[in-house]
Design a protein around this motif. Structure first.
Motif, PDB file in Angstrom:
ATOM      1  N   SER A 102       1.028  -1.214   0.067  1.00 57.72           N
ATOM      2  CA  SER A 102       0.074   0.173   0.181  1.00 57.72           C
ATOM      3  C   SER A 102       0.925   1.112   0.075  1.00 57.72           C
ATOM      4  O   SER A 102       0.209   2.389  -0.182  1.00 57.72           O
ATOM      5  N   ARG A 103       2.142   1.122   0.405  1.00 55.28           N
ATOM      6  CA  ARG A 103       3.077   2.159   0.293  1.00 55.28           C
ATOM      7  C   ARG A 103       4.417   1.756  -0.439  1.00 55.28           C
ATOM      8  O   ARG A 103       4.774   0.645  -0.370  1.00 55.28           O
ATOM      9  N   LEU A 104       5.229   2.875  -1.292  1.00 51.22           N
ATOM     10  CA  LEU A 104       6.226   2.585  -2.077  1.00 51.22           C
ATOM     11  C   LEU A 104       7.052   3.678  -1.898  1.00 51.22           C
ATOM     12  O   LEU A 104       6.642   5.007  -2.284  1.00 51.22           O
ATOM     13  N   SER A 105       8.290   3.627  -1.444  1.00 49.97           N
ATOM     14  CA  SER A 105       9.032   4.924  -1.164  1.00 49.97           C
ATOM     15  C   SER A 105      10.154   4.823  -2.080  1.00 49.97           C
ATOM     16  O   SER A 105      10.817   3.821  -2.604  1.00 49.97           O
ATOM     17  N   LEU A 106      10.814   6.152  -2.098  1.00 49.67           N
ATOM     18  CA  LEU A 106      11.913   6.488  -2.963  1.00 49.67           C
ATOM     19  C   LEU A 106      12.569   7.501  -2.301  1.00 49.67           C
ATOM     20  O   LEU A 106      12.084   8.644  -2.220  1.00 49.67           O
ATOM     21  N   THR A 107      13.993   7.261  -1.827  1.00 50.59           N
ATOM     22  CA  THR A 107      14.651   8.305  -1.117  1.00 50.59           C
ATOM     23  C   THR A 107      15.417   9.073  -2.269  1.00 50.59           C
ATOM     24  O   THR A 107      16.061   8.348  -3.061  1.00 50.59           O
ATOM     25  N   THR A 108      15.243  10.259  -2.542  1.00 48.81           N
ATOM     26  CA  THR A 108      15.693  11.160  -3.423  1.00 48.81           C
ATOM     27  C   THR A 108      16.389  12.169  -2.783  1.00 48.81           C
ATOM     28  O   THR A 108      16.353  12.472  -1.533  1.00 48.81           O
ATOM     29  N   TYR A 109      17.436  12.947  -3.548  1.00 47.32           N
ATOM     30  CA  TYR A 109      18.112  14.014  -3.137  1.00 47.32           C
ATOM     31  C   TYR A 109      17.953  15.157  -3.984  1.00 47.32           C
ATOM     32  O   TYR A 109      18.059  14.835  -5.253  1.00 47.32           O
ATOM     33  N   ASN A 110      17.512  16.468  -3.601  1.00 48.78           N
ATOM     34  CA  ASN A 110      17.377  17.472  -4.523  1.00 48.78           C
ATOM     35  C   ASN A 110      18.416  18.027  -5.205  1.00 48.78           C
ATOM     36  O   ASN A 110      18.868  19.299  -4.617  1.00 48.78           O
TER      37      ASN A 110
END
Length: 117
Positions: free
Chosen positions: A104-112
């Motif tokens: 129900s949740r999918l995460s992606l860690t990104t950097y701006n």
């Protein structure tokens, strides 16, 4: 074609290493969440490669954080395949796999930073 991969291929290991090197150049140390090849073989991670025939086009992984939550990891397109839709295909594959797993949740860690846009 995108298939699950076991990271035994030298080209795959080199692409993962290139991904880590890029993270070292473009991310602050506390913002680096990329995994190396030894971490990508853990049981909670499914690692996929995109290929065009025998040529490696890119890779991406899906980590299971719990029964309802996944995380996208280690997405990288090989230089020769940049701007050809490989990243979109890998991302779509990972999202579809997450849906099959009923996350129900999918995460992606990104950097701006500019390098990630």
């Amino acid at each position: 074609m995108i298939k699950i991969n076991d990271l035994s291929d030298t080209l795959v290991k080199e692409l993962v290493k290139e991904h880590l090197n890029n993270m070292a150049v473009h991310s602050l140390p506390e913002s680096r969440h990329a995994l190396d090849a030894t971490e990508l073989i853990k049981p909670d991670i499914s690692f996929y490669c995109a290929r065009e025939g025998i040529h490696l086009a890119g890779c991406g992984a899906l980590r299971e954080l719990d029964d309802t939550h996944g995380e996208i990891k280690s997405m990288k397109t090989a230089d020769h395949y940049l701007r050809k839709g490989v990243g979109k295909q890998i991302l779509t594959h990972l999202i579809n796999e997450a849906e099959k797993r009923s996350y129900s949740r999918l995460s992606l860690t990104t950097y701006n930073r500019t390098a990630f846009s």
